[in-house]
Design a protein around this motif. Structure first.
Motif, PDB file in Angstrom:
ATOM      1  N   THR A   1      -5.902   6.046  -0.952  1.00 22.03           N
ATOM      2  CA  THR A   1      -4.567   5.212  -0.449  1.00 22.03           C
ATOM      3  C   THR A   1      -4.749   4.185  -1.609  1.00 22.03           C
ATOM      4  O   THR A   1      -5.839   3.846  -2.104  1.00 22.03           O
ATOM      5  CB  THR A   1      -5.175   4.367   1.117  1.00 22.03           C
ATOM      6  N   VAL A   2      -3.603   3.621  -2.040  1.00 21.68           N
ATOM      7  CA  VAL A   2      -3.429   2.765  -2.894  1.00 21.68           C
ATOM      8  C   VAL A   2      -2.992   1.349  -2.882  1.00 21.68           C
ATOM      9  O   VAL A   2      -2.185   1.362  -1.819  1.00 21.68           O
ATOM     10  CB  VAL A   2      -2.647   3.378  -4.283  1.00 21.68           C
TER      11      VAL A   2
ATOM     12  N   GLU B   1       4.321   5.615  -9.103  1.00 25.48           N
ATOM     13  CA  GLU B   1       4.044   5.894  -7.600  1.00 25.48           C
ATOM     14  C   GLU B   1       5.069   4.876  -7.123  1.00 25.48           C
ATOM     15  O   GLU B   1       5.437   4.007  -7.613  1.00 25.48           O
ATOM     16  CB  GLU B   1       2.558   5.535  -6.970  1.00 25.48           C
ATOM     17  N   ALA B   2       5.577   5.269  -5.780  1.00 28.47           N
ATOM     18  CA  ALA B   2       6.539   4.274  -5.211  1.00 28.47           C
ATOM     19  C   ALA B   2       6.342   3.996  -3.615  1.00 28.47           C
ATOM     20  O   ALA B   2       5.387   4.883  -2.976  1.00 28.47           O
ATOM     21  CB  ALA B   2       7.862   5.222  -5.045  1.00 28.47           C
ATOM     22  N   LEU B   3       6.711   2.889  -3.221  1.00 25.31           N
ATOM     23  CA  LEU B   3       6.651   2.593  -1.716  1.00 25.31           C
ATOM     24  C   LEU B   3       7.730   1.984  -1.371  1.00 25.31           C
ATOM     25  O   LEU B   3       8.592   1.385  -2.317  1.00 25.31           O
ATOM     26  CB  LEU B   3       5.370   1.857  -1.693  1.00 25.31           C
TER      27      LEU B   3
ATOM     28  N   ALA C   1       1.015  -1.070   0.055  1.00 28.51           N
ATOM     29  CA  ALA C   1      -0.097   0.010  -0.128  1.00 28.51           C
ATOM     30  C   ALA C   1       0.799   1.112   0.033  1.00 28.51           C
ATOM     31  O   ALA C   1       1.980   1.364   0.450  1.00 28.51           O
ATOM     32  CB  ALA C   1      -0.894   0.056   1.470  1.00 28.51           C
ATOM     33  N   LEU C   2       0.404   2.264  -0.609  1.00 27.53           N
ATOM     34  CA  LEU C   2       1.024   3.568  -0.398  1.00 27.53           C
ATOM     35  C   LEU C   2      -0.106   4.787  -0.455  1.00 27.53           C
ATOM     36  O   LEU C   2      -1.422   4.533  -0.844  1.00 27.53           O
ATOM     37  CB  LEU C   2       1.840   3.822  -1.676  1.00 27.53           C
TER      38      LEU C   2
ATOM     39  N   ASP D   1       2.599  11.337   3.862  1.00 25.58           N
ATOM     40  CA  ASP D   1       1.793  10.196   3.408  1.00 25.58           C
ATOM     41  C   ASP D   1       1.597   8.947   4.164  1.00 25.58           C
ATOM     42  O   ASP D   1       0.674   8.568   4.305  1.00 25.58           O
ATOM     43  CB  ASP D   1       2.496   9.857   1.894  1.00 25.58           C
TER      44      ASP D   1
ATOM     45  N   ARG E   1      -0.970   9.786   6.459  1.00 27.89           N
ATOM     46  CA  ARG E   1      -2.383   9.966   5.968  1.00 27.89           C
ATOM     47  C   ARG E   1      -2.895   8.533   5.637  1.00 27.89           C
ATOM     48  O   ARG E   1      -4.099   8.320   5.364  1.00 27.89           O
ATOM     49  CB  ARG E   1      -2.472  10.816   4.929  1.00 27.89           C
ATOM     50  N   MET E   2      -1.989   7.543   5.667  1.00 29.14           N
ATOM     51  CA  MET E   2      -2.237   6.050   5.265  1.00 29.14           C
ATOM     52  C   MET E   2      -2.933   5.323   6.385  1.00 29.14           C
ATOM     53  O   MET E   2      -3.872   4.548   6.352  1.00 29.14           O
ATOM     54  CB  MET E   2      -1.019   5.236   4.634  1.00 29.14           C
TER      55      MET E   2
END
Lengths: 187, 187, 187, 187, 187, 187
Positions: free
Chosen positions: C137-138, D129-131, C130-131, D26, D29-30
């Motif tokens: 939220t993805v 997008e990155a995580l 997740a990110l 981020d 906020r997740m």
């Protein structure tokens, strides 16, 4: 955007912390043009066991009562002539300066001086505000006076302002200004 | 024993930080019975690059001038009749309430109203004190008046107090109380 | 070596704080080449009475559920055809994009479209990650598909990836890619 | 309302701190339903001389490049067939999994496998997008493909998603899904 | 003026925190010329749930006993010949160096060596002080010896100093110096 | 796991901060069983303008020299008979206690007393360690003595320990123990 972190010893009620948080917020807003939402205050409370200065742990001091509450109570006691109650709020060196009568030091003095001036006088409060000045806390009471002149004629809306000094929670000075003479002069 | 840590953006002068540190110290001492030496204030300054809120960096806001300095300058300009200089310090909705003359809105109005009351009047300042009240900063000027009555008779030592409100550094309200009528009535 | 101090309102469970601490650790490690042991996170919890912004105390907000748990539950409910349970997890504007069928908005639509494509299909999960992307939220679910074609022939090991968006804990978007057509084409 | 204080060694550019501040925002906020404006990040930078662990001062580590930038650069180099440039971005154990071709380990292998499938193919990027996942950074590239089939027929809008893993800034894995077979099958 | 904030895991008794606070205060005063009242120590305790390093929460370690208390107890046990009690306080590699007898490793060895030197010997303690030296804690015991020579003649006021090393709370080394030979030589 | 944050006024050299950081680390490790890598120290330096106590900004105090360096220099000056240099390091009330000669107050006294005892004596240092004891810093020097007896016979390896007290950087007390008499008695 200021963020204020306050380290204090545990033992203060929520009411005291709210009062302190708002006073700190006001202090910031007097110097920086911050909107209320831009000012954050956080309290970090510590048990005595978690605080040490000079090798010793300390105990929290008893907080001072809200000075505006003290002044409201004093003015109320004076209006109701509860002189013992009012007297208990006074500190050493208490002095009163009224228009036309400066340097009064006892409540009895004030009552005697007031007798010929009006049948009775009471206050309509517009607001109370406080600030710290060195070791004294200053409280201002602003509003209007109403009552009856010695001949029974009623009066109202006479502007007044009282400036009080408190030290250690006790009232040590009261300066009064009002438009009584101005109004009396007009008619 | 409170320790206050203040996180602010860099860019404030030493004078501003001293003013803020003292205001925070006063705020604490109004609520807790702390001696001056028991109150510590530390500033942690951050570059914009080190502060983020809502994903964005912020810039420091221009600090407000010392409100007591503004009022001193205003009263000085009025005494010297530098009306343009005084006018520049006023904000929208500026209103003056004097004993016997409430609701004046222009300096010219005030000057006209004053003409028959005294040849001139000047202030001896005893002190200035400020506090924040919601969005307004309140400044009190306390002292005595001296000058000459219309017939040239000098007067001095007449108690006065002015209460000013400032918003965004501009003066929006002036409430005045004094013993002029009291003194005139006595003789 | 980064040390992260997080000031939050009290009221969050240990599970939430673990999740947040790990998310913060991951955030650091994505930007700085820090080994896990080099990243420290500390939570400083405050009662409402110890936090003030804009003169008011605040209450903690209800934390969001672990988004990966939500997606696991959704995929599980869909596999078990528990449509009411799955539907309850959807938010306004929910849209699904599958290979060969984009813009589906209801679960019934999806089920009808799926009927001729396979007897049944289930997922073997390899991982969920997740990110946070703006306000959404993805969650990514990666793994393989197994099941039976309409003629009963079994299939397995077909690569898939699903990308979900959640807002306020509800699923608002599902993008699906898989090798079904690739595998069908081969034979 | 979370406030995140980050203690780091000095030496990171503003760009790196912005990236880190947003990643930390981020992360919060997740887990917590905080609006962007409710999340504050502050960096406290320290010189080596002001940081000590295990009796020793430490030096800041070179920050990792923005992983999305690395992947954009890699995809661009691959599209332009700048194979040396692309190769330089790869790490040990690099493996690619494409629909219909898993386990490819060299770029040449990929190019040979691609030759009969399309004349050329390029990407229209919708987003990156990155995580962070353990010791690897994961980057997702989502968008559509356009190009020409071997017979010259153009195609466009074919959905794709690439999942990259980076360790220490180098690309170690690429998983690809797309609708090429789905589209080819339709016609 | 230093202010020391110490972040520790919860679980330490008040006595341990007092000891640690004083040790930190001493550390500051050894480097900076600060009066005791100029050194403030604050402990911020965290539950395990509020502390994370390397993605994992940690448990607090059992604090070490006050090393001076350990040495006092050891010397007391030795004086009372409670050898089992004394032995239990010793760690691996324990070695004693006395004037005229170095490298003794067992308490029995010490007792045998002591027999011909005095009928009995006891200590009058002047002070105990401790410091950390790498992985060992060092404790010094300073004072004077009194007792009886083999022929029964009493002696007193003989200067001594013992230097102990402790690792993990266990005594691993004892170095002794005293004026016994000096006094014996004089008469 | 302790993390120590130290707020100090700016103006201290890197060497002083290293010394202070290590002293703080030692203080922690004397009370808690923490490995070196588990103890982190961070310095937050403030300009005078950023620190206020009792309404006033403060200046940093001149740090004390490393007490072990002072003692090394003193012992070196004494060995080289640089008496003026040694004398300059002494503070009011300086007193020396040697085996067989207590209460000496001047360096000349010591030199005269030493003359008949050995031709010369020098120290082989094994280590220096320091601790703070109230307002005094204590330094221990441990090692062995070598030199020549009055008749020219060389000696070496004689155990010694010196305990020094320093206040405000000046040496105020020296207590000495050694095995000279023990060794002389043996032969």
């Amino acid at each position: 955007m200021p963020i204020i972190e306050t380290h204090v010893l545990k033992g203060y009620s929520d009411e005291v912390k709210t009062r302190l948080g708002r006073a700190l917020t006001d202090a910031v807003r007097m110097v920086l043009p911050a909107s209320p939402d831009a000012v954050t205050v956080m309290f970090h409370e510590m048990d005595s066991a978690d605080y040490m200065r000079g090798y010793e742990h300390k105990q929290p001091a008893t907080p001072l009562p809200d000075p505006c509450d003290t002044i409201r109570a004093y003015l109320g006691a004076m209006e109701a002539r509860e002189l013992d109650k009012a007297q208990a709020m006074l500190g050493d060196g208490f002095v009163m300066n009224f228009p036309g009568a400066q340097g009064m030091t006892t409540l009895q003095e004030l009552i005697e001086w007031s007798k010929p001036r009006y049948k009775f006088v009471k206050k309509t409060y517009e607001g109370f505000e406080a600030l710290q000045s060195g070791d004294a806390t200053v409280v201002y009471s602003v509003g209007t006076l109403y009552g009856e002149w010695p001949d029974g004629t009623p009066f109202e809306g006479i502007r007044y302002i009282d400036r009080f000094e408190l030290t250690g929670g006790k009232i040590t000075k009261q300066d009064v200004w009002n438009d009584i003479a101005e109004v009396r002069t007009q008619g």
